[in-house]
Design an enzyme around this catalytic site. Structure first.
Site, mmCIF file in Angstrom:
data_model
loop_
_atom_site.group_PDB
_atom_site.id
_atom_site.type_symbol
_atom_site.label_atom_id
_atom_site.label_comp_id
_atom_site.label_asym_id
_atom_site.label_seq_id
_atom_site.Cartn_x
_atom_site.Cartn_y
_atom_site.Cartn_z
ATOM 1 N N HIS A 24 0.808 -1.229 0.000
ATOM 2 C CA HIS A 24 0.000 0.000 0.000
ATOM 3 C C HIS A 24 0.848 1.289 0.000
ATOM 4 C CE1 HIS A 24 0.299 0.176 4.381
ATOM 5 N NE2 HIS A 24 -0.590 -0.753 4.601
ATOM 6 N N HIS A 78 -5.450 -8.552 14.818
ATOM 7 C CA HIS A 78 -5.502 -7.349 13.968
ATOM 8 C C HIS A 78 -6.294 -7.690 12.707
ATOM 9 C CE1 HIS A 78 -4.420 -3.816 11.836
ATOM 10 N NE2 HIS A 78 -3.285 -4.216 11.305
ATOM 11 N N GLU A 80 -6.481 -6.000 9.741
ATOM 12 C CA GLU A 80 -6.049 -5.595 8.395
ATOM 13 C C GLU A 80 -5.879 -6.856 7.539
ATOM 14 O OE1 GLU A 80 -2.799 -2.761 8.281
ATOM 15 O OE2 GLU A 80 -3.240 -2.273 6.186
ATOM 16 N N ASP A 82 -3.912 -8.174 5.487
ATOM 17 C CA ASP A 82 -2.732 -9.029 5.361
ATOM 18 C C ASP A 82 -2.674 -10.079 6.475
ATOM 19 O OD1 ASP A 82 -2.365 -6.693 6.888
ATOM 20 O OD2 ASP A 82 -0.186 -6.804 6.758
ATOM 21 N N HIS A 145 -1.644 -0.476 15.144
ATOM 22 C CA HIS A 145 -1.858 0.802 14.495
ATOM 23 C C HIS A 145 -3.279 0.977 13.982
ATOM 24 C CE1 HIS A 145 -1.396 -0.437 10.047
ATOM 25 N NE2 HIS A 145 -1.447 -1.536 10.747
ATOM 26 N N ASP A 164 1.337 -6.172 14.363
ATOM 27 C CA ASP A 164 2.269 -5.455 13.480
ATOM 28 C C ASP A 164 3.476 -4.868 14.230
ATOM 29 O OD1 ASP A 164 1.190 -5.712 10.907
ATOM 30 O OD2 ASP A 164 -0.268 -4.131 11.261
ATOM 31 N N TYR A 191 10.088 0.081 8.730
ATOM 32 C CA TYR A 191 8.729 -0.316 9.096
ATOM 33 C C TYR A 191 8.136 0.676 10.107
ATOM 34 C CZ TYR A 191 4.965 -3.539 10.309
ATOM 35 O OH TYR A 191 3.739 -4.113 10.501
ATOM 36 N N HIS A 224 4.995 -9.742 10.966
ATOM 37 C CA HIS A 224 5.832 -9.648 9.765
ATOM 38 C C HIS A 224 7.296 -9.821 10.160
ATOM 39 C CE1 HIS A 224 2.618 -7.933 7.279
ATOM 40 N NE2 HIS A 224 2.360 -7.060 8.246
#
Ligand code: FEO
Length: 393
Positions: A24, A78, A80, A82, A145, A164, A191, A224
């Site tokens: 993104h 989370h 999101e 991904d 986040h 994250d 990051y 990640h």
């Protein structure tokens, strides 16, 4: 790939995305991983899933340990995509009625993302869930986040699943900090600069809170990149340093150019900064990705922005970068603007306005030069660099 037992009866079952180069708008030159974890206990528990395109790999990894239908609980730290994109396939595979634990905001977000009536089990901040021999404890980390973000901590193993936070976009053969060493830190810094910078005040509060809770942490497992088992304190301390945003004697001169005039100005400003002992680098926005520029800015004390005037406005890459930087809210910077122009010359004024909106301290009204800077003009740029350099001291 094969699952990796990262602690007794806890497995990494994630996927490696070797080829992603744009996350993104963030340049992921080294790819990334989507980490998911399986805990084998009386209640078999999956922590997070992977990006939708990698769900077959996740299911294959789980299947090497246990029949996925035997998973009892799913934890979503989370929402999101991904990390949640694999949820519909996973829930379908293991049974749509299996309890899905997440924060209250997680329930809202997952419902909006997937329009599924799963068996949501919202957890409280500080709430616990026994899996048999192991106990999970949940820590809400709102806006770190996303509003739904939370950590999951395994008390008996002192393992923190940090979503994250503490992650890096890095795909490689290594899974742990002791396998890769210090070369992971630039990835962790990038990051932080691109995902977490604007939440710096919350990060400092969170670290304080974790310290007050006295949670012993033997391993940090982000969603990640590599896991921190040799020295989890290293990444926590780095986060405190980055979130504090103490300015260094370093300047980033970020610019674009049409016919090399603004480039000449940028390089003369850099020479003046260097003369004052400031670590300075010119970053041309069609040679450097915005996500690398913001990483360089993270610990810089000065940001100098240059743009030619194009059609009474800013050059598009400069507008793009200023928009990106404004959203990430870097703090404690001094700043200045510069640029060449032909006949109207609005760029410097427009940059100044945005730098002021970002609460950067302007140390000069800015420097604009018509068409091509002559020797006198180059010297004025050099002197501007020296002035900024002195202000940084
Ligand atoms: Fe890696 Fe906020 O998702």
């Amino acid at each position: 790939m094969k699952p990796i037992e990262i602690a007794k009866d806890i497995y990494w079952v994630g996927a490696v995305d070797w080829n992603i180069r744009d996350f993104h708008g963030y340049s992921t030159d080294s790819g990334t991983t989507y980490n998911a974890y399986l805990i084998m206990d009386e209640k078999v528990t999956l922590i997070d899933t992977v990006k939708k395109e990698f769900v077959d790999e996740l299911i294959s990894m789980i299947s090497q340990i246990i029949d996925p239908k035997k998973i009892d609980y799913v934890i979503s730290n989370h929402t999101e995509m991904d990390h949640s994109g694999g949820l519909p396939r996973v829930m379908h595979k293991i049974g749509e009625d299996k309890p899905l634990y997440c924060s209250k905001m997680g329930v809202k977000n997952l419902s909006r993302h997937f329009q599924q009536k799963w068996n949501y089990q919202p957890v409280q901040d500080g709430g616990e869930l026994s899996l048999g021999k192991k106990t999970l404890s949940f820590l809400e980390t709102r806006m770190l986040h996303w509003p739904d973000s939370m950590f999951t901590y395994v008390k008996e193993d002192r393992v923190l699943f940090s979503s994250d936070a503490f992650g890096q976009h890095y795909a490689g053969p290594e899974r742990f900090d002791d396998e890769i060493g210090g070369t992971i830190m630039p990835h962790a810094m990038k990051y932080f600069a691109n995902i977490l910078l604007l939440y710096s005040p919350l990060i400092l509060k969170l670290v304080d809170r974790v310290k007050k809770l006295g949670l012993p942490i033997d391993m940090i497992c982000p969603d990640h990149g590599i896991m921190w088992r040799k020295n989890p304190a290293k990444i926590i301390n780095a986060y405190v340093e980055w979130a504090t945003q103490k300015p260094r004697k370093k300047a980033v001169v970020v610019y674009d150019t049409m016919w090399h005039s603004t480039k000449k100005m940028a390089e003369a400003i850099v020479a003046g900064l260097s003369e004052e002992g400031v670590q300075a680098v010119p970053m041309h926005l069609r040679s450097w990705h915005r996500s690398d520029v913001i990483t360089a800015i993270l610990d810089a004390g000065a940001v100098i922005v240059g743009s030619p005037t194009l059609n009474n406005g800013l050059f598009p890459t400069v507008s793009d970068f200023l928009t990106y930087m404004k959203g990430l809210k870097p703090k404690n910077k001094i700043a200045a603007a510069f640029g060449s122009y032909g006949w109207s010359g609005e760029a410097v004024k427009l940059i100044n306005k945005q730098l002021e909106e970002m609460k950067f301290e302007l140390v000069d009204p800015g420097l604009k030069m018509q068409y091509v800077p002559d020797d006198q003009g180059i010297d004025a740029c050099y002197q501007l660099g020296k002035k900024i350099g002195r202000a940084l001291k």
